[in-house]
Design an enzyme around this catalytic site. Sequence first.
Site, PDB file in Angstrom:
ATOM      1  N   ASN A   1       0.815  -1.204   0.000  1.00  0.00           N
ATOM      2  CA  ASN A   1       0.000   0.000   0.000  1.00  0.00           C
ATOM      3  C   ASN A   1       0.862   1.273   0.000  1.00  0.00           C
ATOM      4  O   ASN A   1       2.081   1.205  -0.016  1.00  0.00           O
ATOM      5  CB  ASN A   1      -0.935  -0.021   1.215  1.00  0.00           C
ATOM      6  CG  ASN A   1      -2.287   0.573   0.912  1.00  0.00           C
ATOM      7  OD1 ASN A   1      -2.382   1.574   0.208  1.00  0.00           O
ATOM      8  ND2 ASN A   1      -3.326  -0.014   1.453  1.00  0.00           N
TER       9      ASN A   1
ATOM     10  N   HIS B   1      21.062   0.707  13.866  1.00  0.00           N
ATOM     11  CA  HIS B   1      22.348   1.389  14.014  1.00  0.00           C
ATOM     12  C   HIS B   1      23.099   0.747  15.173  1.00  0.00           C
ATOM     13  O   HIS B   1      22.529   0.457  16.216  1.00  0.00           O
ATOM     14  CB  HIS B   1      22.141   2.884  14.288  1.00  0.00           C
ATOM     15  CG  HIS B   1      21.671   3.637  13.094  1.00  0.00           C
ATOM     16  ND1 HIS B   1      22.517   4.052  12.098  1.00  0.00           N
ATOM     17  CD2 HIS B   1      20.436   4.032  12.715  1.00  0.00           C
ATOM     18  CE1 HIS B   1      21.843   4.679  11.176  1.00  0.00           C
ATOM     19  NE2 HIS B   1      20.555   4.672  11.517  1.00  0.00           N
TER      20      HIS B   1
ATOM     21  N   ALA C   1      -2.854  -3.393  13.178  1.00  0.00           N
ATOM     22  CA  ALA C   1      -2.410  -2.036  12.857  1.00  0.00           C
ATOM     23  C   ALA C   1      -1.670  -1.418  14.043  1.00  0.00           C
ATOM     24  O   ALA C   1      -2.029  -1.620  15.197  1.00  0.00           O
ATOM     25  CB  ALA C   1      -3.612  -1.172  12.486  1.00  0.00           C
TER      26      ALA C   1
END
Length: 184
Positions: A82, A112, A158
């Site tokens: 999407n 990192h 979500a």
Amino acid sequence: MKKYARAIVSLVFSFIKFSLIKIFHIKNFKFTLFNLVSPFTELEIGRKASITLGRKINIKSGTKIRARSGAEIIIGKNTFINHNCMIVSHKRISIGENVRFGPNTLIYDHDHDYQSENGFKKNLYKTTSVEIGNNVWIGANVVILRGTTIGDNCVVGAGSIIKGNYSSNQTIVQKRETTVFTHK
């Protein structure tokens, strides 16, 4: 009618764009003819990196797919990505077939290395592959971090931020409490 015109433009654009990328990355970029990719999608292939796209991939606008130096990204057939998703690999990201991504999904196979001396300055990273199985639905605004494996037929709720191993046929939801403070 607009939908079909847009699909034809996306098909033609995908073919032209992918053919140009193929010229510069002959061995490191594989694709098929029938992909619907927005003209506003970015693909970046670093030195000795590779991207493989299966058949019938649909990628919406604003998506960025980046295989950094020496990395590999594999996206299986019939996958839908999407709007505004980002897939960035420094090692390996593998996405199965029939996977659906909600908007703003982020996938990183690296962090990192801030603990190493001058880790930020030297752009050092810790990397661990990400594997996403077949028939997986990933909701909007999900962040998938390095070292994550998601089995087949899973649903990721979500807004989840996930890292770890999730076996097949699971619903993965990250529950959070909402704290409300009253201002005086």
